[in-house]
Every structure is written in structure tokens, then in C-alpha cells.
Design a protein around this motif. Structure first.
Motif, mmCIF file in Angstrom:
data_model
loop_
_atom_site.group_PDB
_atom_site.id
_atom_site.type_symbol
_atom_site.label_atom_id
_atom_site.label_comp_id
_atom_site.label_asym_id
_atom_site.label_seq_id
_atom_site.Cartn_x
_atom_site.Cartn_y
_atom_site.Cartn_z
ATOM 1 N N ALA A 1 0.828 -1.203 0.000
ATOM 2 C CA ALA A 1 0.000 0.000 0.000
ATOM 3 C C ALA A 1 0.865 1.258 0.000
ATOM 4 C CB ALA A 1 -0.923 0.001 1.224
ATOM 5 N N ASP A 2 0.531 2.189 -0.892
ATOM 6 C CA ASP A 2 1.187 3.490 -1.040
ATOM 7 C C ASP A 2 2.564 3.423 -1.694
ATOM 8 O OD1 ASP A 2 -0.987 4.790 0.039
ATOM 9 O OD2 ASP A 2 -0.201 4.744 2.082
ATOM 10 N N ALA A 3 2.978 2.245 -2.157
ATOM 11 C CA ALA A 3 4.244 2.147 -2.883
ATOM 12 C C ALA A 3 4.091 2.818 -4.249
ATOM 13 C CB ALA A 3 4.648 0.691 -3.060
ATOM 14 N N ARG A 4 5.150 3.460 -4.703
ATOM 15 C CA ARG A 4 5.135 4.157 -5.984
ATOM 16 C C ARG A 4 5.137 3.150 -7.139
ATOM 17 N NH1 ARG A 4 7.412 9.053 -8.007
ATOM 18 N NH2 ARG A 4 6.543 9.278 -10.108
ATOM 19 N N ILE A 5 4.340 3.432 -8.161
ATOM 20 C CA ILE A 5 4.276 2.607 -9.356
ATOM 21 C C ILE A 5 4.666 3.456 -10.566
ATOM 22 C CG2 ILE A 5 2.762 1.358 -10.959
ATOM 23 C CD1 ILE A 5 3.166 -0.289 -8.542
ATOM 24 N N PHE A 6 5.640 2.985 -11.337
ATOM 25 C CA PHE A 6 6.044 3.669 -12.555
ATOM 26 C C PHE A 6 5.510 2.927 -13.773
ATOM 27 C CE2 PHE A 6 9.167 5.319 -9.579
ATOM 28 C CZ PHE A 6 9.294 6.642 -9.987
ATOM 29 N N LEU A 7 5.050 3.680 -14.754
ATOM 30 C CA LEU A 7 4.617 3.097 -16.019
ATOM 31 C C LEU A 7 5.834 3.071 -16.936
ATOM 32 C CD1 LEU A 7 1.288 5.089 -16.527
ATOM 33 C CD2 LEU A 7 1.665 2.974 -15.256
ATOM 34 N N ASP A 8 6.332 1.892 -17.233
ATOM 35 C CA ASP A 8 7.579 1.802 -17.985
ATOM 36 C C ASP A 8 7.370 1.829 -19.497
ATOM 37 O OD1 ASP A 8 10.596 1.161 -17.878
ATOM 38 O OD2 ASP A 8 9.793 -0.358 -19.237
ATOM 39 N N CYS A 9 6.522 0.942 -20.001
ATOM 40 C CA CYS A 9 6.346 0.868 -21.451
ATOM 41 C C CYS A 9 5.151 0.001 -21.791
ATOM 42 C CB CYS A 9 7.600 0.287 -22.121
ATOM 43 S SG CYS A 9 7.890 -1.476 -21.758
ATOM 44 N N VAL A 10 4.840 -0.040 -23.070
ATOM 45 C CA VAL A 10 3.872 -0.996 -23.605
ATOM 46 C C VAL A 10 4.654 -1.946 -24.499
ATOM 47 C CG1 VAL A 10 1.883 -1.359 -25.103
ATOM 48 C CG2 VAL A 10 1.908 0.565 -23.504
ATOM 49 N N ALA A 11 4.654 -3.230 -24.149
ATOM 50 C CA ALA A 11 5.317 -4.253 -24.948
ATOM 51 C C ALA A 11 4.262 -4.941 -25.814
ATOM 52 C CB ALA A 11 6.012 -5.268 -24.044
ATOM 53 N N THR A 12 4.548 -5.051 -27.102
ATOM 54 C CA THR A 12 3.596 -5.666 -28.029
ATOM 55 C C THR A 12 4.096 -7.039 -28.432
ATOM 56 O OG1 THR A 12 2.952 -3.499 -28.891
ATOM 57 C CG2 THR A 12 2.367 -5.417 -30.214
ATOM 58 N N PHE A 13 3.235 -8.038 -28.272
ATOM 59 C CA PHE A 13 3.584 -9.427 -28.579
ATOM 60 C C PHE A 13 2.694 -9.963 -29.704
ATOM 61 C CE2 PHE A 13 4.825 -8.734 -24.188
ATOM 62 C CZ PHE A 13 6.081 -9.330 -24.124
ATOM 63 N N MET A 14 3.250 -10.911 -30.467
ATOM 64 C CA MET A 14 2.484 -11.548 -31.544
ATOM 65 C C MET A 14 2.434 -13.050 -31.319
ATOM 66 S SD MET A 14 3.064 -11.475 -35.686
ATOM 67 C CE MET A 14 2.689 -9.724 -35.791
ATOM 68 N N PRO A 15 1.234 -13.592 -31.134
ATOM 69 C CA PRO A 15 1.080 -15.045 -31.007
ATOM 70 C C PRO A 15 1.070 -15.678 -32.405
ATOM 71 C CG PRO A 15 -1.032 -13.976 -30.773
ATOM 72 C CD PRO A 15 -0.037 -12.877 -30.937
ATOM 73 N N PRO A 16 1.031 -17.003 -32.507
ATOM 74 C CA PRO A 16 1.013 -17.672 -33.811
ATOM 75 C C PRO A 16 -0.149 -17.258 -34.710
ATOM 76 C CG PRO A 16 1.547 -19.239 -32.088
ATOM 77 C CD PRO A 16 1.159 -17.970 -31.398
ATOM 78 N N SER A 17 -1.250 -16.796 -34.117
ATOM 79 C CA SER A 17 -2.417 -16.395 -34.907
ATOM 80 C C SER A 17 -2.155 -15.159 -35.755
ATOM 81 C CB SER A 17 -3.606 -16.124 -33.983
ATOM 82 O OG SER A 17 -3.320 -15.027 -33.138
ATOM 83 N N GLY A 18 -1.111 -14.399 -35.402
ATOM 84 C CA GLY A 18 -0.794 -13.187 -36.158
ATOM 85 C C GLY A 18 -1.402 -11.933 -35.582
ATOM 86 N N ASP A 19 -2.279 -12.069 -34.569
ATOM 87 C CA ASP A 19 -2.813 -10.891 -33.886
ATOM 88 C C ASP A 19 -1.704 -10.278 -33.029
ATOM 89 O OD1 ASP A 19 -5.340 -11.411 -34.929
ATOM 90 O OD2 ASP A 19 -5.858 -12.722 -33.252
ATOM 91 N N THR A 20 -1.958 -9.100 -32.521
ATOM 92 C CA THR A 20 -1.006 -8.519 -31.582
ATOM 93 C C THR A 20 -1.690 -8.273 -30.241
ATOM 94 O OG1 THR A 20 -1.463 -6.274 -32.379
ATOM 95 C CG2 THR A 20 0.430 -7.435 -33.333
ATOM 96 N N ILE A 21 -0.925 -8.434 -29.182
ATOM 97 C CA ILE A 21 -1.424 -8.231 -27.818
ATOM 98 C C ILE A 21 -0.468 -7.289 -27.102
ATOM 99 C CG2 ILE A 21 -1.877 -9.329 -25.594
ATOM 100 C CD1 ILE A 21 -2.669 -11.848 -27.102
ATOM 101 N N GLU A 22 -1.013 -6.236 -26.521
ATOM 102 C CA GLU A 22 -0.194 -5.285 -25.784
ATOM 103 C C GLU A 22 -0.178 -5.636 -24.299
ATOM 104 O OE1 GLU A 22 -0.462 -1.170 -28.350
ATOM 105 O OE2 GLU A 22 -1.993 -1.531 -26.816
ATOM 106 N N VAL A 23 0.988 -5.460 -23.698
ATOM 107 C CA VAL A 23 1.155 -5.691 -22.266
ATOM 108 C C VAL A 23 1.752 -4.423 -21.655
ATOM 109 C CG1 VAL A 23 2.329 -7.034 -20.480
ATOM 110 C CG2 VAL A 23 1.440 -8.181 -22.523
#
Length: 340
Positions: free
Chosen positions: A78-100
Motif C-alpha cells: 500500500a502506497d508504494a510508488r508505481i512507474f509506467l515503464d512501457c507498452v510491450a507488443t507481442f504476436m502469437p502464432p495467430s498473427g494478432d497482436t497483444i499489448e502488455v
């Protein structure tokens, strides 16, 4: 824990995995867990472990736009600082993309305590995901988009004339009936499409459950306004703001999983309570959580117009804590309390 700025903004909950649940199974960083942008290598192949547990990370944002772990159940200190580092984009075998969305929890000295990955679409255990993109600039925008409370396509909104109009048919400049300020001009509309899975599945409040005329489908953190004529819940006040996700009972209120969902965001000069499917629900408010998702010209206009109005958002004390709604009859009690 170091001093943090108090915030009246509602908390935000994200479905996340601990970084070690998503590791490189082929590539330059073989064996390494999900990490910071500067340590990620494109074309590495990541796999979500078979026993990976998706958990919740609750965030709150202060008046300066800094993010912290919100108190209560879930991951993090609780109350610990959280930094937003980046958005990593991944591609599964289906060819779609998923952002993390990659988030980093740090201690008082700035040391890394834990790295989290918040998938913006479902990940499948033991499936190979190729890292195809790393975007540091997009992290705040993605988080802001998730904070924007939304109505789903087809939701009927009460206009200033009393007409019921589907949310997707609204246009900037239309006059909508608000609870506190009467007819107000719609200043901005947004539209996003999400996979209706997990934390991103809309919450359905079936017709009549809260005296609504039709099924109301909203984003999980969307808050409904309830005026109690009798305090059956035991909150100690008559005016309440209740998050849709806290009303889920698996029967009259449930998460609609599967497929995709069209979400619509509507904004006025100030945060408003409007009428959707005949009951009171909030609209998006411009604040330090949502600002990054809004066009610059919109934020400037709203800032100018709302500068003459001291009320920028709903009073924080109106929101009901989840613990008071953790009972099987909570929805029925709210319906009875708000009935004429």
C-alpha cells in the motif's frame, strides 16, 4: 513509506501477472522474465507459464499524476510508488497482436520491488509470443484509456428533451439531461473496442435490477449514482456512488464475457451524473488519470469552460467501499432503498 499526495480520484484495478510468469523461452534473453524497456530485445519469444495466476493490482493517482498502490486486497505494498515503464507488443502464432503494459513497483529508495505485466488482451499459458514492439511513450495513454468509464453500444441516454437516444448516435453539441445541472452540452465523445474478457468484460445490470428500464452495460469501474430513501446498506448517507464491478452477483448483475465490446466515453465541461437506461450513472471526468487519453484541444477547451465551475468531479466520500457491498443481498437492498 514516504509521504504521498492524497487523491480524491477513484482507484483503478488492473489484471496483472508478476513478471516472472512471462519468461523468454527462445532468444537473446533466454530464461529472463519480463523486464524494463531498456532490457527488452525484439524478436525474443516469451511464454506464459502453465501455472501463472492473473491477479489484481489496484492503483490510485494523485493530483500530480503520480501512481501508487491503492490499499486493500491485491498485489503490491500500500502506497508504494508505481512507474509506467512501457507498452510491450507481442504476436502469437495467430498473427494478432497483444499489448502488455509494463509497470514497476519501487521502494522508498527507488529500488525495484516488483515488475508487473498487465495484458490488454488475454494471454494463453504455454503459447509462444514474439516481442514485436516496445513503446515507452504509450504507457500513460493506455492506462488513461482504461480509466475512462464507458457505456456500451446501444445504451439509451436521456436527452434534454426527454428523448432516449443510443449512445453511439450522440454528437458533440447535443444537450443531455444531467442530474445536478439540468441540460448540458456534450463536449467530447470517444470510442474504443476491447476484447470482452476478464477485467475488460462489460458489467451487465439486467433490466429492473436497480429500477433500470433496460439492461445497462458499462465498463467495470463505471460508477452508478444511487439515492437511498432508507439506508439499508448501512453507509450512513443517502447519496452513493457504486462501482458496477462491486455489484456482480452472477445472476442479475454479471460480467458479459466473450467477443468484443464497443465502449463509448462521453464528457461534459464537468463530471456529470446522467441517466442511462433510466438510472443515474457517471460520465468520464478529465483528471490526472484520464487526461492522457484525451485530445489536447479537448482538454484545453474543457479546462477553459470548467474554470468557472468549482465542481470538477464527484465528491470522493460518495463512493461506497467494496466491503459494504460484499453480501449476497446488496443489489436487492440498493434497489429497495432507491425505489419510490
Amino acid at each position: 513509506m514516504s509521504e504521498v499526495h492524497n487523491s480524491s480520484l477513484p482507484s483503478q484495478r488492473l489484471p496483472v501477472y508478476r513478471a516472472e510468469a512471462l519468461t523468454v523461452t527462445d532468444g537473446a534473453n533466454l530464461g529472463d522474465a519480463l523486464s524494463f524497456a531498456e532490457e527488452l530485445v525484439p524478436d525474443d519469444i516469451y511464454t506464459l507459464s502453465a501455472d501463472a495466476q492473473e491477479q489484481s493490482l489496484a492503483l490510485r493517482t494523485d493530483g500530480e499524476g503520480q501512481n501508487y498502490v491503492a490499499g486493500g486486497a491485491g498485489l503490491g505494498t500500500a502506497d508504494a510508488r508505481i512507474f509506467l515503464d512501457c507498452v510491450a507488443t507481442f504476436m502469437p502464432p495467430s498473427g494478432d497482436t497483444i499489448e502488455v503494459l509494463v509497470l514497476v513497483e519501487v521502494d522508498d529508495d527507488g529500488g525495484v520491488v516488483q515488475i508487473y505485466g498487465a495484458p490488454l488482451a488475454p494471454l494463453t499459458p504455454k503459447m509462444a509470443y514474439v516481442l514485436v514492439g516496445i513503446d515507452r511513450a504509450a504507457a500513460s495513454t493506455r492506462l488513461a484509456q482504461l480509466a475512462c468509464v464507458s457505456f456500451t453500444k446501444g445504451t439509451r441516454i436521456t436527452m434534454a428533451t426527454g428523448e432516449q437516444k443510443a449512445v453511439e448516435d450522440l454528437q458533440v453539441g447535443d444537450r443531455v439531461l444531467t442530474r445536478d445541472d439540468g441540460p448540458q452540452e456534450l463536449r467530447w465523445m470517444g470510442h474504443t473496442v476491447q476484447r470482452a474478457t476478464g477485467e475488460f468484460a462489460p458489467i451487465v445490470i439486467t433490466a429492473g435490477t436497480l429500477n433500470n428500464t433496460g439492461d445497462l452495460r458499462v465498463s467495470p469501474d463505471h460508477r452508478l449514482f444511487v439515492y437511498q430513501r432508507q439506508d439499508h446498506i448501512g453507509v450512513g448517507r443517502s447519496e452513493l456512488l457504486v462501482k458496477a464491478r462491486h455489484l456482480v452477483n452472477g445472476d442479475t448483475v454479471y460480467a458479459a464475457e466473450g467477443g468484443f465490446v464497443d465502449y463509448y466515453q462521453i464528457m461534459f465541461d464537468t463530471h456529470q451524473i446522467i441517466f442511462a437506461e433510466g438510472i443515474s450513472a457517471e460520465t468520464i471526468q478529465m483528471d490526472m488519470r484520464t487526461k492522457a487519453a484525451l485530445p489536447k484541444e479537448v482538454t484545453e477547451k474543457i479546462h477553459q469552460h470548467s474554470g468557472h465551475n468549482g465542481r470538477r468531479s464527484a465528491p470522493a466520500h460518495l463512493e461506497v467501499h467494496e466491503s459494504l457491498l460484499d453480501r449476497p443481498d446488496a443489489v436487492e437492498l440498493l434497489r429497495r432503498a432507491s425505489s419510490k
